[in-house]
Each structure stands twice: as structure tokens, then as C-alpha cells.
Design an enzyme around this catalytic site. Structure first.
Site, PDB file in Angstrom:
ATOM      1  N   LEU A  38      57.347  57.690   5.127  1.00  0.00           N
ATOM      2  CA  LEU A  38      57.334  56.810   6.313  1.00  0.00           C
ATOM      3  C   LEU A  38      58.430  57.228   7.289  1.00  0.00           C
ATOM      4  O   LEU A  38      59.357  56.470   7.578  1.00  0.00           O
ATOM      5  CB  LEU A  38      57.459  55.318   5.933  1.00  0.00           C
ATOM      6  CG  LEU A  38      56.286  54.736   5.125  1.00  0.00           C
ATOM      7  CD1 LEU A  38      56.502  53.247   4.854  1.00  0.00           C
ATOM      8  CD2 LEU A  38      54.949  54.955   5.819  1.00  0.00           C
ATOM      9  N   THR A 126      47.620  75.002   9.278  1.00  0.00           N
ATOM     10  CA  THR A 126      47.218  74.892  10.689  1.00  0.00           C
ATOM     11  C   THR A 126      46.867  76.266  11.261  1.00  0.00           C
ATOM     12  O   THR A 126      47.389  77.289  10.793  1.00  0.00           O
ATOM     13  CB  THR A 126      48.381  74.284  11.508  1.00  0.00           C
ATOM     14  OG1 THR A 126      48.171  74.528  12.900  1.00  0.00           O
ATOM     15  CG2 THR A 126      49.721  74.912  11.144  1.00  0.00           C
ATOM     16  N   ASP A 127      46.025  76.275  12.298  1.00  0.00           N
ATOM     17  CA  ASP A 127      45.703  77.551  12.953  1.00  0.00           C
ATOM     18  C   ASP A 127      46.923  78.133  13.675  1.00  0.00           C
ATOM     19  O   ASP A 127      46.943  79.317  14.006  1.00  0.00           O
ATOM     20  CB  ASP A 127      44.518  77.401  13.917  1.00  0.00           C
ATOM     21  CG  ASP A 127      44.766  76.454  15.085  1.00  0.00           C
ATOM     22  OD1 ASP A 127      45.830  75.791  15.121  1.00  0.00           O
ATOM     23  OD2 ASP A 127      43.882  76.370  15.971  1.00  0.00           O
ATOM     24  N   GLU A 128      47.942  77.294  13.897  1.00  0.00           N
ATOM     25  CA  GLU A 128      49.117  77.780  14.640  1.00  0.00           C
ATOM     26  C   GLU A 128      49.876  78.857  13.873  1.00  0.00           C
ATOM     27  O   GLU A 128      50.696  79.568  14.451  1.00  0.00           O
ATOM     28  CB  GLU A 128      50.035  76.608  15.009  1.00  0.00           C
ATOM     29  CG  GLU A 128      49.319  75.590  15.870  1.00  0.00           C
ATOM     30  CD  GLU A 128      50.221  74.550  16.512  1.00  0.00           C
ATOM     31  OE1 GLU A 128      51.390  74.851  16.774  1.00  0.00           O
ATOM     32  OE2 GLU A 128      49.724  73.440  16.753  1.00  0.00           O
ATOM     33  N   TYR A 150      57.946  74.963  14.242  1.00  0.00           N
ATOM     34  CA  TYR A 150      56.933  74.212  13.496  1.00  0.00           C
ATOM     35  C   TYR A 150      55.972  75.168  12.794  1.00  0.00           C
ATOM     36  O   TYR A 150      55.791  75.108  11.572  1.00  0.00           O
ATOM     37  CB  TYR A 150      56.142  73.274  14.434  1.00  0.00           C
ATOM     38  CG  TYR A 150      54.821  72.819  13.844  1.00  0.00           C
ATOM     39  CD1 TYR A 150      54.792  71.960  12.740  1.00  0.00           C
ATOM     40  CD2 TYR A 150      53.597  73.256  14.362  1.00  0.00           C
ATOM     41  CE1 TYR A 150      53.585  71.552  12.174  1.00  0.00           C
ATOM     42  CE2 TYR A 150      52.385  72.856  13.806  1.00  0.00           C
ATOM     43  CZ  TYR A 150      52.388  71.998  12.715  1.00  0.00           C
ATOM     44  OH  TYR A 150      51.196  71.611  12.154  1.00  0.00           O
ATOM     45  N   SER A 153      57.486  77.219  10.004  1.00  0.00           N
ATOM     46  CA  SER A 153      57.708  76.475   8.750  1.00  0.00           C
ATOM     47  C   SER A 153      56.379  76.215   8.044  1.00  0.00           C
ATOM     48  O   SER A 153      56.304  76.236   6.813  1.00  0.00           O
ATOM     49  CB  SER A 153      58.464  75.165   9.016  1.00  0.00           C
ATOM     50  OG  SER A 153      57.676  74.277   9.772  1.00  0.00           O
ATOM     51  N   LYS A 154      55.319  76.004   8.813  1.00  0.00           N
ATOM     52  CA  LYS A 154      54.000  75.825   8.183  1.00  0.00           C
ATOM     53  C   LYS A 154      53.532  77.141   7.561  1.00  0.00           C
ATOM     54  O   LYS A 154      52.922  77.147   6.490  1.00  0.00           O
ATOM     55  CB  LYS A 154      52.967  75.329   9.207  1.00  0.00           C
ATOM     56  CG  LYS A 154      53.148  73.897   9.657  1.00  0.00           C
ATOM     57  CD  LYS A 154      52.962  72.863   8.542  1.00  0.00           C
ATOM     58  CE  LYS A 154      51.533  72.768   8.032  1.00  0.00           C
ATOM     59  NZ  LYS A 154      51.375  71.654   7.058  1.00  0.00           N
ATOM     60  N   HIS A 276      55.375  78.787  24.586  1.00  0.00           N
ATOM     61  CA  HIS A 276      54.070  78.104  24.489  1.00  0.00           C
ATOM     62  C   HIS A 276      52.935  79.080  24.159  1.00  0.00           C
ATOM     63  O   HIS A 276      52.642  79.988  24.942  1.00  0.00           O
ATOM     64  CB  HIS A 276      53.785  77.424  25.837  1.00  0.00           C
ATOM     65  CG  HIS A 276      52.873  76.256  25.739  1.00  0.00           C
ATOM     66  ND1 HIS A 276      52.605  75.421  26.803  1.00  0.00           N
ATOM     67  CD2 HIS A 276      52.157  75.768  24.697  1.00  0.00           C
ATOM     68  CE1 HIS A 276      51.776  74.472  26.427  1.00  0.00           C
ATOM     69  NE2 HIS A 276      51.486  74.664  25.153  1.00  0.00           N
TER      70      HIS A 276
HETATM   71  P1  NAD Z   1      51.730  63.134  11.188  1.00  0.00           P
HETATM   72  O1  NAD Z   1      53.070  63.465  11.753  1.00  0.00           O
HETATM   73  O2  NAD Z   1      50.893  62.110  11.864  1.00  0.00           O
HETATM   74  O3  NAD Z   1      51.886  62.667   9.664  1.00  0.00           O
HETATM   75  C1  NAD Z   1      52.806  63.246   8.792  1.00  0.00           C
HETATM   76  C2  NAD Z   1      53.027  62.276   7.631  1.00  0.00           C
HETATM   77  O4  NAD Z   1      53.890  62.910   6.673  1.00  0.00           O
HETATM   78  C3  NAD Z   1      53.713  60.960   8.062  1.00  0.00           C
HETATM   79  O5  NAD Z   1      53.078  59.861   7.460  1.00  0.00           O
HETATM   80  C4  NAD Z   1      55.147  61.118   7.538  1.00  0.00           C
HETATM   81  O6  NAD Z   1      55.760  59.871   7.216  1.00  0.00           O
HETATM   82  C5  NAD Z   1      54.910  61.984   6.303  1.00  0.00           C
HETATM   83  N1  NAD Z   1      56.112  62.738   5.927  1.00  0.00           N
HETATM   84  C6  NAD Z   1      56.888  63.508   6.715  1.00  0.00           C
HETATM   85  N2  NAD Z   1      57.919  64.027   6.011  1.00  0.00           N
HETATM   86  C7  NAD Z   1      57.760  63.604   4.728  1.00  0.00           C
HETATM   87  C8  NAD Z   1      58.479  63.815   3.519  1.00  0.00           C
HETATM   88  N3  NAD Z   1      59.596  64.576   3.505  1.00  0.00           N
HETATM   89  N4  NAD Z   1      58.037  63.232   2.387  1.00  0.00           N
HETATM   90  C9  NAD Z   1      56.927  62.448   2.402  1.00  0.00           C
HETATM   91  N5  NAD Z   1      56.200  62.203   3.508  1.00  0.00           N
HETATM   92  C10 NAD Z   1      56.616  62.773   4.663  1.00  0.00           C
HETATM   93  O7  NAD Z   1      50.980  64.534  11.095  1.00  0.00           O
HETATM   94  P2  NAD Z   1      49.407  64.860  11.124  1.00  0.00           P
HETATM   95  O8  NAD Z   1      49.020  65.205  12.504  1.00  0.00           O
HETATM   96  O9  NAD Z   1      48.657  63.802  10.402  1.00  0.00           O
HETATM   97  O10 NAD Z   1      49.382  66.207  10.277  1.00  0.00           O
HETATM   98  C11 NAD Z   1      49.159  66.189   8.872  1.00  0.00           C
HETATM   99  C12 NAD Z   1      49.096  67.609   8.363  1.00  0.00           C
HETATM  100  O11 NAD Z   1      48.038  68.324   9.006  1.00  0.00           O
HETATM  101  C13 NAD Z   1      50.374  68.406   8.612  1.00  0.00           C
HETATM  102  O12 NAD Z   1      50.643  69.187   7.489  1.00  0.00           O
HETATM  103  C14 NAD Z   1      50.017  69.280   9.816  1.00  0.00           C
HETATM  104  O13 NAD Z   1      50.753  70.473   9.818  1.00  0.00           O
HETATM  105  C15 NAD Z   1      48.535  69.527   9.554  1.00  0.00           C
HETATM  106  N6  NAD Z   1      47.721  69.813  10.756  1.00  0.00           N
HETATM  107  C16 NAD Z   1      47.769  68.971  11.838  1.00  0.00           C
HETATM  108  C17 NAD Z   1      46.948  69.231  12.943  1.00  0.00           C
HETATM  109  C18 NAD Z   1      46.939  68.294  14.129  1.00  0.00           C
HETATM  110  O14 NAD Z   1      46.286  68.598  15.126  1.00  0.00           O
HETATM  111  N7  NAD Z   1      47.606  67.143  14.094  1.00  0.00           N
HETATM  112  C19 NAD Z   1      46.109  70.350  12.952  1.00  0.00           C
HETATM  113  C20 NAD Z   1      46.090  71.197  11.823  1.00  0.00           C
HETATM  114  C21 NAD Z   1      46.900  70.908  10.727  1.00  0.00           C
END
Ligand code: NAD
Length: 326
Positions: A38, A126-128, A150, A153-154, A276
Site C-alpha cells: 500500500l 513491460t514493453d519499455e 523505471y 529496473s524492470k 523520452h
Molecule cells: P501501480 O503503481 O498502480 O501498482 C503497483 C502496486 O504495487 C501498488 O498497489 C503498490 O502499493 C504495490 N507495491 C509497490 N511497492 C511494493 C512493495 N515493495 N511491496 C509490496 N507491494 C508494493 O502499477 P500498475 O500500473 O498496476 O503496474 C503493475 C505492474 O504492471 C508493474 O509491475 C508494471 O511495471 C507493470 N506494467 C504496467 C503497465 C502500465 O501501463 N501501467 C504496462 C506494462 C506493465
């Protein structure tokens, strides 16, 4: 099937949990545990519609804490790992939490899964991680060349997950998805930021020349893809998930202005984001051919329902915006 979902109180993780508990074929899993710290982007309100489901257990905890992970993980058949620091702009301001959670947190989970013999580890990437591509589309064999803290790290966590498969024979699968949109997305990301600003009568900041291109996918289509990979993906493999619509940020802005009944006078050009990425584009041939994946929500329908959701759910986003503005 008992599933541990890390980051299940975030945007995509909570969609996955809601999908598992309400829409999964065959009655869904026997149990779903959400492990989430959270942070500012995690929100229990995202799980409100499934809160009373007896199969759901919520644990507030940090994936970087081996004691917490050791206590929660035993007894689960699958880990679906969403937890991450996820906002590129924040990683430019300070990369430390990104390296800690995304790299060390993932390694902590992988080690625990190895120790406890967890069946399958689904790593949500992620595609990034591929960087930026001027023309054509990335297949899964493309070299990784991330540009932001970001995405770097991913990429680190993505490669660690694959290394645990190669080194230890762990059952790991990795998904790499394009940009998501939909309900419950924290209002710092471009679509909910623009929509909520416009609904509040405010302006929206457009980076640089607005020409950066993203492939927009509805969060439900992402989760459907992850579920296919979780169920049928081959161990040690990477699956791209995308197939939404490629748009420049300017084109996206035009659609959002129209959906909110606003004009270009509400757009404020701002200096471009540092480093960017210009364009992302995924080839989804592998997941389509192997697992029968196909996105089902077209951008026009998905954006209209998303804008409607933010219009109808002010009580969800107003406190979040107030908190980040403070
Ligand atoms: P988000 O920021 O909405 O959610 C991240 C969640 O992880 C939050 O609930 C946060 O409380 C929790 N969290 C963070 N650090 C934590 C820790 N140390 N321990 C436990 N919980 C922790 O992110 P999102 O957009 O839902 O992305 C989720 C995943 O999908 C990520 O891994 C992201 O890299 C990947 N992703 C996102 C997208 C996008 O467009 N949003 C696209 C591709 C991949």
C-alpha cells in the site's frame, strides 16, 4: 489453485484479482492472496467489489522483506508478480525506490519461491524494457535497451526472473505489455490525469511536440493475456501482450478532449520528459499463435467507458489527487 498476487491493490493487479474472483472460467481459483505494501499507488478501495469474497485474503507487506514473504508464500501454487514502482516521471526524480522494489523485491520473491517450491512464477514486465523503436515492432527476442530508471529496473527484474529459470529450472514465465488504461488507474498517469483535470475544468500538460507514440491496451485485455500465460505459457518463455491502438500523445489528447467536451485551449505544452522514448510497438504474433490471445476492447469503446468511470467515481480519485497535490 491458490494464487498469490503481489501488488494486487494497484491498478492492474486489482483488475486481475477482480477478474479471477468474478469472471474466471470454471469457478475461479480456490484462494487468492494479495500481498501489497500500500504505497501511494496501492489502494484497498480498488478491491472493494471483491472484499467480501471468502477466497480473498489481503496482507499488507513489503516484497523486499524476506520474513513477510516467507510467511505469506507457502501453500500457493502460483505467484503473479505485479508489485512495482511504476511511474517513469517519479523514477527520473529518484531511482532508489525503483531499484529497491523492482529489482531487490523481485529477487526476494524469486528466492522465496525457489525455497518453497512454488509451482509457477508469472513476472509482469513491460514493453519499455525494449527501449524505443522508430519503425517495425519488437518480438520477444529483441535485445533489451531500457532508457529510463523505471524501465532499467524492470529490465533487471525481468532478466533475474529468466535467470532463475535457466539457473534453477524454476517455472518462470514473463509477460511484456504495452501501455494500459482503464478504471482505478492512479491519476498521475496520462489518461486518468488528463481526464480528471478536464472533468475538474483544468488544463492538461502535453510533453514536447506531442509526437511520442504508445500502443494503448485496455487493462482487462492485459489481464486476459496474463491469465493465458499463467495457465498455458511455456516455462522460461517471454510473451509480449499488446495489440491495442498506436497513437501519438497528440492524437490521444484530441480523443480525451472530445470525450470530455473540451477544446485545445485546455492544453498546455510543457518541456519534454528527459530521455523520452519516442515510440513503442509490440509484435504479438507469439502469444496469438501459441495461446490464442486476442484483445477484445477497441480503443474508442474502452476510452469512452473509462472516461465514464472517472466521471461516475469522483469519490475514488478526488482524495488521491488531493493527496498528491499536498
Ligand atoms: P501501480 O503503481 O498502480 O501498482 C503497483 C502496486 O504495487 C501498488 O498497489 C503498490 O502499493 C504495490 N507495491 C509497490 N511497492 C511494493 C512493495 N515493495 N511491496 C509490496 N507491494 C508494493 O502499477 P500498475 O500500473 O498496476 O503496474 C503493475 C505492474 O504492471 C508493474 O509491475 C508494471 O511495471 C507493470 N506494467 C504496467 C503497465 C502500465 O501501463 N501501467 C504496462 C506494462 C506493465
Amino acid at each position: 489453485m491458490r494464487i498469490l498476487v503481489t501488488g494486487g491493490a494497484g491498478f492492474i493487479g486489482s483488475e486481475y484479482v477482480r477478474m479471477l474472483l468474478t469472471d474466471a472460467a470454471g469457478g475461479g481459483p480456490a484462494a487468492v492472496t494479495v500481498l501489497d505494501k500500500l504505497t501511494y499507488s496501492g489502494n484497498l478501495a480498488n478491491l472493494a467489489t471483491v472484499r467480501d469474497d471468502a477466497r480473498l485474503r489481503f496482507v499488507q507487506g513489503d516484497i523486499c522483506d524476506p520474513d513477510v514473504v516467507d510467511e505469506v508464500l507457502p501453500g500457493h501454487d502460483v505467484i503473479v508478480h505485479f508489485a512495482a514502482e511504476s511511474h517513469v516521471d517519479r523514477s527520473i526524480l529518484g531511482a532508489a525506490p525503483f531499484v529497491t522494489t523492482n529489482v531487490l523485491g523481485t529477487q526476494t520473491l524469486l528466492d522465496a519461491a525457489l525455497r518453497h517450491g512454488t509451482g509457477r512464477f508469472v513476472h509482469v514486465s513491460t514493453d519499455e524494457v525494449y527501449g524505443s523503436i522508430d519503425s517495425g515492432s519488437w518480438t520477444e527476442t529483441w535485445p533489451l535497451a531500457p532508457n529510463s530508471p523505471y524501465s532499467a529496473s524492470k529490465a533487471g527484474s525481468d532478466l533475474l526472473a529468466l535467470a532463475y529459470h535457466r539457473t534453477h529450472g524454476m517455472d518462470v514465465v514473463v509477460t511484456r505489455c504495452s501501455n494500459n488504461y482503464g478504471p482505478y488507474q492512479f491519476p498521475e498517469k496520462v489518461i486518468p490525469l488528463f481526464v480528471t483535470n478536464l472533468l475538474d475544468g483544468g488544463t492538461v500538460p502535453l510533453y514536447g511536440d506531442g509526437g511520442n507514440i504508445r500502443d494503448w491496451l485496455h487493462v482487462r485485455d492485459h489481464c486476459v493475456g496474463i491469465a493465458l500465460v499463467q495457465e498455458k505459457g511455456r516455462a522460461g518463455e517471454v510473451y509480449n501482450i499488446g495489440g491495442g491502438t498506436e497513437l501519438t500523445n497528440k492524437e490521444l489528447t484530441a480523443m480525451l478532449l472530445e470525450a470530455c467536451g473540451a477544446g485545445w485551449d485546455r492544453v498546455v505544452p510543457v518541456a519534454d520528459r528527459k530521455g523520452h522514448d519516442r515510440r513503442y510497438s509490440l509484435d504479438i504474433g507469439k502469444i496469438t499463435a501459441e495461446l490464442g490471445y486476442r484483445p477484445s476492447i477497441d480503443l474508442e469503446t474502452g476510452l469512452a467507458s473509462t472516461v465514464r468511470w472517472y466521471r461516475d467515481n469522483r469519490s475514488w480519485w478526488q482524495p488521491l489527487k488531493a493527496k498528491t497535490a499536498a
